[in-house]
Write a protein that holds these residues in place. Structure first.
Motif, PDB file in Angstrom:
ATOM      1  N   THR A 122     -30.173  36.121  30.600  1.00  0.00           N
ATOM      2  CA  THR A 122     -30.646  34.756  30.842  1.00  0.00           C
ATOM      3  C   THR A 122     -31.297  34.174  29.592  1.00  0.00           C
ATOM      4  OG1 THR A 122     -30.977  35.244  33.179  1.00  0.00           O
ATOM      5  CG2 THR A 122     -32.138  33.320  32.304  1.00  0.00           C
ATOM      6  N   ASN A 123     -32.100  34.979  28.915  1.00  0.00           N
ATOM      7  CA  ASN A 123     -32.740  34.520  27.676  1.00  0.00           C
ATOM      8  C   ASN A 123     -31.700  34.197  26.600  1.00  0.00           C
ATOM      9  OD1 ASN A 123     -35.267  34.770  28.808  1.00  0.00           O
ATOM     10  ND2 ASN A 123     -35.660  36.784  27.918  1.00  0.00           N
ATOM     11  N   TYR A 124     -30.696  35.042  26.503  1.00  0.00           N
ATOM     12  CA  TYR A 124     -29.643  34.823  25.502  1.00  0.00           C
ATOM     13  C   TYR A 124     -28.836  33.572  25.842  1.00  0.00           C
ATOM     14  CZ  TYR A 124     -26.283  36.242  21.936  1.00  0.00           C
ATOM     15  OH  TYR A 124     -25.488  36.296  20.822  1.00  0.00           O
ATOM     16  N   LEU A 125     -28.551  33.413  27.109  1.00  0.00           N
ATOM     17  CA  LEU A 125     -27.816  32.234  27.575  1.00  0.00           C
ATOM     18  C   LEU A 125     -28.613  30.952  27.297  1.00  0.00           C
ATOM     19  CD1 LEU A 125     -25.095  31.746  28.961  1.00  0.00           C
ATOM     20  CD2 LEU A 125     -26.268  31.826  31.143  1.00  0.00           C
ATOM     21  N   THR A 126     -29.900  31.015  27.513  1.00  0.00           N
ATOM     22  CA  THR A 126     -30.778  29.873  27.246  1.00  0.00           C
ATOM     23  C   THR A 126     -30.781  29.522  25.761  1.00  0.00           C
ATOM     24  OG1 THR A 126     -32.163  30.495  29.124  1.00  0.00           O
ATOM     25  CG2 THR A 126     -33.136  28.993  27.526  1.00  0.00           C
ATOM     26  N   ALA A 127     -30.779  30.528  24.896  1.00  0.00           N
ATOM     27  CA  ALA A 127     -30.751  30.283  23.450  1.00  0.00           C
ATOM     28  C   ALA A 127     -29.447  29.586  23.039  1.00  0.00           C
ATOM     29  CB  ALA A 127     -30.911  31.597  22.690  1.00  0.00           C
ATOM     30  N   ILE A 128     -28.348  30.020  23.610  1.00  0.00           N
ATOM     31  CA  ILE A 128     -27.052  29.399  23.316  1.00  0.00           C
ATOM     32  C   ILE A 128     -27.038  27.957  23.820  1.00  0.00           C
ATOM     33  CG2 ILE A 128     -24.572  29.468  23.796  1.00  0.00           C
ATOM     34  CD1 ILE A 128     -24.852  32.557  23.934  1.00  0.00           C
ATOM     35  N   GLU A 129     -27.594  27.745  25.005  1.00  0.00           N
ATOM     36  CA  GLU A 129     -27.657  26.388  25.568  1.00  0.00           C
ATOM     37  C   GLU A 129     -28.492  25.458  24.691  1.00  0.00           C
ATOM     38  OE1 GLU A 129     -28.996  26.954  29.585  1.00  0.00           O
ATOM     39  OE2 GLU A 129     -27.019  27.644  30.258  1.00  0.00           O
ATOM     40  N   ARG A 130     -29.601  25.986  24.140  1.00  0.00           N
ATOM     41  CA  ARG A 130     -30.423  25.176  23.226  1.00  0.00           C
ATOM     42  C   ARG A 130     -29.629  24.785  21.983  1.00  0.00           C
ATOM     43  NH1 ARG A 130     -34.992  28.454  24.670  1.00  0.00           N
ATOM     44  NH2 ARG A 130     -34.397  29.868  23.010  1.00  0.00           N
ATOM     45  N   GLU A 131     -28.851  25.735  21.433  1.00  0.00           N
ATOM     46  CA  GLU A 131     -28.002  25.421  20.279  1.00  0.00           C
ATOM     47  C   GLU A 131     -26.980  24.350  20.630  1.00  0.00           C
ATOM     48  OE1 GLU A 131     -26.079  28.748  18.418  1.00  0.00           O
ATOM     49  OE2 GLU A 131     -27.933  29.897  18.309  1.00  0.00           O
ATOM     50  N   LEU A 132     -26.358  24.489  21.788  1.00  0.00           N
ATOM     51  CA  LEU A 132     -25.372  23.497  22.237  1.00  0.00           C
ATOM     52  C   LEU A 132     -26.011  22.110  22.368  1.00  0.00           C
ATOM     53  CD1 LEU A 132     -23.452  25.586  24.909  1.00  0.00           C
ATOM     54  CD2 LEU A 132     -22.415  24.461  22.941  1.00  0.00           C
ATOM     55  N   GLN A 133     -27.188  22.063  22.982  1.00  0.00           N
ATOM     56  CA  GLN A 133     -27.885  20.790  23.141  1.00  0.00           C
ATOM     57  C   GLN A 133     -28.225  20.175  21.788  1.00  0.00           C
ATOM     58  OE1 GLN A 133     -31.248  21.757  25.651  1.00  0.00           O
ATOM     59  NE2 GLN A 133     -30.359  20.606  27.350  1.00  0.00           N
ATOM     60  N   THR A 134     -28.726  20.972  20.881  1.00  0.00           N
ATOM     61  CA  THR A 134     -29.108  20.481  19.555  1.00  0.00           C
ATOM     62  C   THR A 134     -27.915  19.875  18.832  1.00  0.00           C
ATOM     63  OG1 THR A 134     -30.850  22.156  19.399  1.00  0.00           O
ATOM     64  CG2 THR A 134     -30.128  21.140  17.333  1.00  0.00           C
ATOM     65  N   ILE A 135     -26.792  20.590  18.856  1.00  0.00           N
ATOM     66  CA  ILE A 135     -25.580  20.112  18.179  1.00  0.00           C
ATOM     67  C   ILE A 135     -25.069  18.835  18.844  1.00  0.00           C
ATOM     68  CG2 ILE A 135     -23.168  20.653  17.645  1.00  0.00           C
ATOM     69  CD1 ILE A 135     -24.145  23.667  17.557  1.00  0.00           C
ATOM     70  N   CYS A 136     -25.005  18.830  20.166  1.00  0.00           N
ATOM     71  CA  CYS A 136     -24.507  17.648  20.887  1.00  0.00           C
ATOM     72  C   CYS A 136     -25.394  16.433  20.649  1.00  0.00           C
ATOM     73  CB  CYS A 136     -24.391  17.929  22.376  1.00  0.00           C
ATOM     74  SG  CYS A 136     -23.011  19.007  22.802  1.00  0.00           S
ATOM     75  N   TYR A 137     -26.714  16.603  20.766  1.00  0.00           N
ATOM     76  CA  TYR A 137     -27.611  15.469  20.558  1.00  0.00           C
ATOM     77  C   TYR A 137     -27.570  14.990  19.106  1.00  0.00           C
ATOM     78  CZ  TYR A 137     -29.515  16.142  25.252  1.00  0.00           C
ATOM     79  OH  TYR A 137     -29.657  16.250  26.616  1.00  0.00           O
ATOM     80  N   ASP A 138     -27.354  15.914  18.194  1.00  0.00           N
ATOM     81  CA  ASP A 138     -27.259  15.573  16.770  1.00  0.00           C
ATOM     82  C   ASP A 138     -26.079  14.639  16.526  1.00  0.00           C
ATOM     83  OD1 ASP A 138     -27.903  15.745  13.994  1.00  0.00           O
ATOM     84  OD2 ASP A 138     -26.336  17.266  13.749  1.00  0.00           O
ATOM     85  N   ILE A 139     -24.888  15.031  16.955  1.00  0.00           N
ATOM     86  CA  ILE A 139     -23.699  14.198  16.717  1.00  0.00           C
ATOM     87  C   ILE A 139     -23.762  12.921  17.545  1.00  0.00           C
ATOM     88  CG2 ILE A 139     -22.218  15.425  18.361  1.00  0.00           C
ATOM     89  CD1 ILE A 139     -21.119  13.741  15.069  1.00  0.00           C
ATOM     90  N   LEU A 140     -24.296  12.988  18.753  1.00  0.00           N
ATOM     91  CA  LEU A 140     -24.408  11.778  19.571  1.00  0.00           C
ATOM     92  C   LEU A 140     -25.334  10.740  18.916  1.00  0.00           C
ATOM     93  CD1 LEU A 140     -24.489  13.299  23.161  1.00  0.00           C
ATOM     94  CD2 LEU A 140     -22.699  11.836  22.189  1.00  0.00           C
ATOM     95  N   SER A 141     -26.425  11.203  18.330  1.00  0.00           N
ATOM     96  CA  SER A 141     -27.331  10.255  17.660  1.00  0.00           C
ATOM     97  C   SER A 141     -26.681   9.663  16.414  1.00  0.00           C
ATOM     98  CB  SER A 141     -28.664  10.917  17.319  1.00  0.00           C
ATOM     99  OG  SER A 141     -28.508  11.851  16.273  1.00  0.00           O
ATOM    100  N   ILE A 142     -25.880  10.442  15.702  1.00  0.00           N
ATOM    101  CA  ILE A 142     -25.166   9.927  14.525  1.00  0.00           C
ATOM    102  C   ILE A 142     -24.119   8.902  14.961  1.00  0.00           C
ATOM    103  CG2 ILE A 142     -23.558  10.535  12.671  1.00  0.00           C
ATOM    104  CD1 ILE A 142     -25.057  13.240  12.490  1.00  0.00           C
ATOM    105  N   ILE A 143     -23.401   9.217  16.025  1.00  0.00           N
ATOM    106  CA  ILE A 143     -22.368   8.290  16.516  1.00  0.00           C
ATOM    107  C   ILE A 143     -23.000   6.968  16.939  1.00  0.00           C
ATOM    108  CG2 ILE A 143     -20.709   7.867  18.376  1.00  0.00           C
ATOM    109  CD1 ILE A 143     -20.068  10.910  18.289  1.00  0.00           C
ATOM    110  N   GLU A 144     -24.065   7.053  17.744  1.00  0.00           N
ATOM    111  CA  GLU A 144     -24.694   5.838  18.274  1.00  0.00           C
ATOM    112  C   GLU A 144     -25.469   5.058  17.215  1.00  0.00           C
ATOM    113  OE1 GLU A 144     -27.033   7.286  21.549  1.00  0.00           O
ATOM    114  OE2 GLU A 144     -25.255   7.964  22.624  1.00  0.00           O
ATOM    115  N   GLY A 145     -26.126   5.779  16.309  1.00  0.00           N
ATOM    116  CA  GLY A 145     -27.000   5.122  15.339  1.00  0.00           C
ATOM    117  C   GLY A 145     -26.336   4.711  14.043  1.00  0.00           C
TER     118      GLY A 145
END
Length: 176
Positions: A122-145
């Motif tokens: 569960t901890n490992y899965l959570t770490a991967i999910e955080r990476e996924l969120q960071t990458i997704c929010y990063d590109i989404l903010s670049i696209i929108e902004g």
């Protein structure tokens, strides 16, 4: 007669080698002129695009993202090639994390009985999910902004809206 025939053949081959060498030299000069006569600083667009292409060839997509992010944050519209490089960079970075998430998620479902293992998974899965969120929010903010506001062409805007949809879908895959 055999001697002359061989001599002519040797001269002919030598001439062909010289021509090939000259063509190769001209080609190398053109390539080097194209990439290195332009003053490339670490902040220039040409430098970052070139480094992104090198990173792609080396399959170092995290580095490719860094360079293409720098290009995307410039206040100009991206060319078709630059849009594709940006897309490839983020797609590969997110793709490997998504694959990791699917594997670990599958393991989590199979080994639900042992609480010690379940906690680690569960901890490992959570770490991967955080990476996924960071990458997704990063590109989404670049696209929108940056990308959509700087895009003049309709084709570019459609490309970015599609990317935006893709990254929202990736977020939805693992968020509850």
């Amino acid at each position: 007669r055999v001697f002359f025939s061989n001599q002519k053949e040797i001269q002919k081959r030598s001439s062909i080698r010289k021509k090939r060498g000259a063509v190769r030299e001209i080609f190398e000069k053109k390539i080097s002129a194209k990439f290195f006569s332009i003053k490339m600083t670490e902040t220039s667009k040409d430098y970052n695009v070139y480094m992104a292409k090198l990173a792609e060839q080396a399959e170092r997509f995290d580095e490719m993202v860094v360079h293409m992010k720098a290009v995307a944050q410039l206040p100009v519209e991206l060319s078709v090639e630059e849009r594709n490089l940006l897309s490839v960079a983020y797609k590969n970075v997110i793709g490997s994390r998504r694959a990791s998430w699917r594997v670990i998620s599958s393991i989590s479902q199979k080994t639900g009985s042992d609480p010690k293992c379940a906690n680690l998974i569960t901890n490992y899965l959570t770490a991967i999910e955080r990476e996924l969120q960071t990458i997704c929010y990063d590109i989404l903010s670049i696209i929108e902004g940056e990308l959509i506001p700087n895009s003049v062409s309709e084709e570019g805007k459609v490309f970015y809206f599609k990317m935006q949809g893709d990254y929202h879908r990736y977020l939805a895959e693992f968020q509850e």
